[in-house]
Design a protein around this motif. Structure first.
Motif, PDB file in Angstrom:
ATOM      1  N   MET A   1      -0.640  -5.831  -6.976  1.00  0.00           N
ATOM      2  CA  MET A   1      -0.058  -4.894  -6.017  1.00  0.00           C
ATOM      3  C   MET A   1      -0.443  -5.283  -4.599  1.00  0.00           C
ATOM      4  N   THR A   2       0.434  -4.910  -3.658  1.00  0.00           N
ATOM      5  CA  THR A   2       0.178  -5.134  -2.235  1.00  0.00           C
ATOM      6  C   THR A   2       0.531  -3.870  -1.475  1.00  0.00           C
ATOM      7  N   VAL A   3      -0.330  -3.475  -0.545  1.00  0.00           N
ATOM      8  CA  VAL A   3      -0.096  -2.293   0.291  1.00  0.00           C
ATOM      9  C   VAL A   3       0.965  -2.631   1.338  1.00  0.00           C
ATOM     10  N   THR A   4       2.002  -1.784   1.414  1.00  0.00           N
ATOM     11  CA  THR A   4       3.076  -1.989   2.386  1.00  0.00           C
ATOM     12  C   THR A   4       3.114  -0.906   3.471  1.00  0.00           C
ATOM     13  N   ARG A   5       2.426   0.199   3.236  1.00  0.00           N
ATOM     14  CA  ARG A   5       2.307   1.253   4.258  1.00  0.00           C
ATOM     15  C   ARG A   5       0.923   1.846   4.142  1.00  0.00           C
ATOM     16  N   TRP A   6       0.296   2.080   5.287  1.00  0.00           N
ATOM     17  CA  TRP A   6      -1.074   2.587   5.328  1.00  0.00           C
ATOM     18  C   TRP A   6      -1.184   3.556   6.487  1.00  0.00           C
ATOM     19  N   HIS A   7      -1.268   4.823   6.169  1.00  0.00           N
ATOM     20  CA  HIS A   7      -1.369   5.853   7.200  1.00  0.00           C
ATOM     21  C   HIS A   7      -2.375   6.903   6.715  1.00  0.00           C
ATOM     22  N   PRO A   8      -3.670   6.730   7.045  1.00  0.00           N
ATOM     23  CA  PRO A   8      -4.679   7.699   6.603  1.00  0.00           C
ATOM     24  C   PRO A   8      -4.417   9.095   7.178  1.00  0.00           C
TER      25      PRO A   8
ATOM     26  N   GLY B   1      -1.008  -5.042   3.731  1.00  0.00           N
ATOM     27  CA  GLY B   1      -1.328  -6.409   3.303  1.00  0.00           C
ATOM     28  C   GLY B   1      -2.487  -6.491   2.333  1.00  0.00           C
ATOM     29  N   ALA B   2      -3.259  -5.413   2.204  1.00  0.00           N
ATOM     30  CA  ALA B   2      -4.344  -5.425   1.213  1.00  0.00           C
ATOM     31  C   ALA B   2      -3.717  -5.661  -0.160  1.00  0.00           C
ATOM     32  N   ALA B   3      -4.366  -6.496  -0.954  1.00  0.00           N
ATOM     33  CA  ALA B   3      -3.823  -6.836  -2.269  1.00  0.00           C
ATOM     34  C   ALA B   3      -4.910  -6.667  -3.326  1.00  0.00           C
TER      35      ALA B   3
ATOM     36  N   CYS C   1       0.074   6.183   1.549  1.00  0.00           N
ATOM     37  CA  CYS C   1      -0.090   4.772   1.226  1.00  0.00           C
ATOM     38  C   CYS C   1       1.036   4.390   0.276  1.00  0.00           C
ATOM     39  N   GLU C   2       1.706   3.266   0.578  1.00  0.00           N
ATOM     40  CA  GLU C   2       2.767   2.779  -0.298  1.00  0.00           C
ATOM     41  C   GLU C   2       2.410   1.377  -0.760  1.00  0.00           C
ATOM     42  N   ILE C   3       2.754   1.104  -1.995  1.00  0.00           N
ATOM     43  CA  ILE C   3       2.341  -0.141  -2.653  1.00  0.00           C
ATOM     44  C   ILE C   3       3.539  -0.738  -3.381  1.00  0.00           C
ATOM     45  N   VAL C   4       3.664  -2.053  -3.321  1.00  0.00           N
ATOM     46  CA  VAL C   4       4.671  -2.734  -4.124  1.00  0.00           C
ATOM     47  C   VAL C   4       3.971  -3.387  -5.309  1.00  0.00           C
ATOM     48  N   LYS C   5       4.537  -3.196  -6.482  1.00  0.00           N
ATOM     49  CA  LYS C   5       4.009  -3.788  -7.718  1.00  0.00           C
ATOM     50  C   LYS C   5       4.864  -5.009  -8.024  1.00  0.00           C
ATOM     51  N   ARG C   6       4.230  -6.146  -8.204  1.00  0.00           N
ATOM     52  CA  ARG C   6       4.980  -7.391  -8.350  1.00  0.00           C
ATOM     53  C   ARG C   6       4.518  -8.208  -9.553  1.00  0.00           C
ATOM     54  N   GLY C   7       4.216  -7.501 -10.624  1.00  0.00           N
ATOM     55  CA  GLY C   7       3.720  -8.181 -11.818  1.00  0.00           C
ATOM     56  C   GLY C   7       4.813  -8.633 -12.758  1.00  0.00           C
ATOM     57  N   ARG C   8       4.396  -9.291 -13.816  1.00  0.00           N
ATOM     58  CA  ARG C   8       5.339  -9.733 -14.849  1.00  0.00           C
ATOM     59  C   ARG C   8       5.716  -8.582 -15.778  1.00  0.00           C
ATOM     60  N   VAL C   9       4.851  -7.555 -15.874  1.00  0.00           N
ATOM     61  CA  VAL C   9       5.107  -6.438 -16.778  1.00  0.00           C
ATOM     62  C   VAL C   9       5.622  -5.217 -16.024  1.00  0.00           C
ATOM     63  N   VAL C  10       5.011  -4.909 -14.883  1.00  0.00           N
ATOM     64  CA  VAL C  10       5.389  -3.728 -14.109  1.00  0.00           C
ATOM     65  C   VAL C  10       5.848  -4.175 -12.722  1.00  0.00           C
ATOM     66  N   LEU C  11       7.065  -3.777 -12.369  1.00  0.00           N
ATOM     67  CA  LEU C  11       7.650  -4.086 -11.065  1.00  0.00           C
ATOM     68  C   LEU C  11       8.104  -2.786 -10.421  1.00  0.00           C
ATOM     69  N   GLY C  12       8.022  -2.712  -9.096  1.00  0.00           N
ATOM     70  CA  GLY C  12       8.530  -1.533  -8.412  1.00  0.00           C
ATOM     71  C   GLY C  12       7.586  -1.083  -7.329  1.00  0.00           C
ATOM     72  N   THR C  13       7.550   0.220  -7.118  1.00  0.00           N
ATOM     73  CA  THR C  13       6.730   0.787  -6.048  1.00  0.00           C
ATOM     74  C   THR C  13       5.894   1.954  -6.567  1.00  0.00           C
ATOM     75  N   ALA C  14       4.802   2.175  -5.861  1.00  0.00           N
ATOM     76  CA  ALA C  14       3.952   3.346  -6.091  1.00  0.00           C
ATOM     77  C   ALA C  14       3.557   3.865  -4.718  1.00  0.00           C
ATOM     78  N   TRP C  15       3.231   5.123  -4.646  1.00  0.00           N
ATOM     79  CA  TRP C  15       2.790   5.701  -3.379  1.00  0.00           C
ATOM     80  C   TRP C  15       1.899   6.905  -3.679  1.00  0.00           C
TER      81      TRP C  15
END
Length: 155
Positions: A65-72, A47-49, A81-95
Motif C-alpha cells: 500500500m501507498t499513502v495518497t492523501r494525508w491530512h491529520p 508517499g509512505a509505503a 488518510c487515503e491509501i492505494v492497494k497495489r498487490g497481486r491479491v488485493v487491488l483498490g483503495t482504502a481510507w
C-alpha cells in the motif's frame, strides 16, 4: 468489487487516535494473522509505503500500500488518510477518517473499495467479501480503539 465502511467510536482525542492509526506496524497487533512493515524511508505523509502480510504459511499474501492523501485532524477538523492497494491479491483503495467529538472522543470511519483476485473467481463473491471485511475490520477497529483509549488514560 467489494466495498464497505466500518465506524468505531473511541474514548480518546482525535490526535491520539490518528497517531495510533498511522503507526503502520501496530496494525499487526490488532488485525489477526497480519504483520506490517514500512517499505519507504518515511512512514508518514503522502508517499509512505508499507506492506501488510496476512495469512499463514503458503496461504499468506502481501498487500502493498501507498499513502495518497494525508491530512491529520486539527482542532475540530477531521483528519483523513487515503491509501492505494497495489498487490497481486488485493487491488483498490482504502481510507480512514478521524472525526473529533465533544469530550475528547473521536469517531473513526474506515472504508475499502477493493477487488480481490483472481477476479474471475471472486467477482460474484462481493457481498460475502464485503460482509467479511466489515466483520474483520470491525474487530480490528475495536482493538485499535482499546489501544488509543489506553494511551489516552481511559482504559
Amino acid at each position: 468489487m467489494t466495498q464497505f465502511v466500518v465506524t468505531q467510536q473511541v474514548r480518546a482525542p482525535a490526535a491520539t487516535v490518528w497517531a495510533v492509526l498511522v503507526d503502520w506496524p501496530r496494525h499487526g497487533d490488532w488485525a489477526p494473522l497480519t504483520s506490517v512493515r514500512v517499505t519507504s524511508a518515511d512512514a508518514t505523509g503522502v508517499g509512505a509505503a508499507f506492506v501488510a502480510r496476512t495469512g499463514i504459511g503458503p496461504l499468506a499474501f502481501d498487500d502493498p500500500m501507498t499513502v495518497t492523501r494525508w491530512h491529520p485532524p486539527s482542532g475540530d477538523e477531521p483528519g483523513r488518510c487515503e491509501i492505494v492497494k497495489r498487490g497481486r491479491v488485493v487491488l483498490g483503495t482504502a481510507w480512514f477518517s478521524v472525526v473529533p467529538l465533544p469530550g475528547d472522543r473521536s469517531r473513526v470511519d474506515w472504508g475499502e473499495d477493493v477487488t480481490v483476485t483472481p477476479h474471475r473467481l471472486t467477482r460474484f463473491a462481493g457481498p460475502l467479501l464485503s460482509l467479511a471485511g466489515r466483520i474483520g475490520f470491525g474487530a480490528t477497529l475495536r482493538a485499535m480503539a482499546r489501544e488509543a483509549e489506553k494511551q489516552a488514560g481511559r482504559a
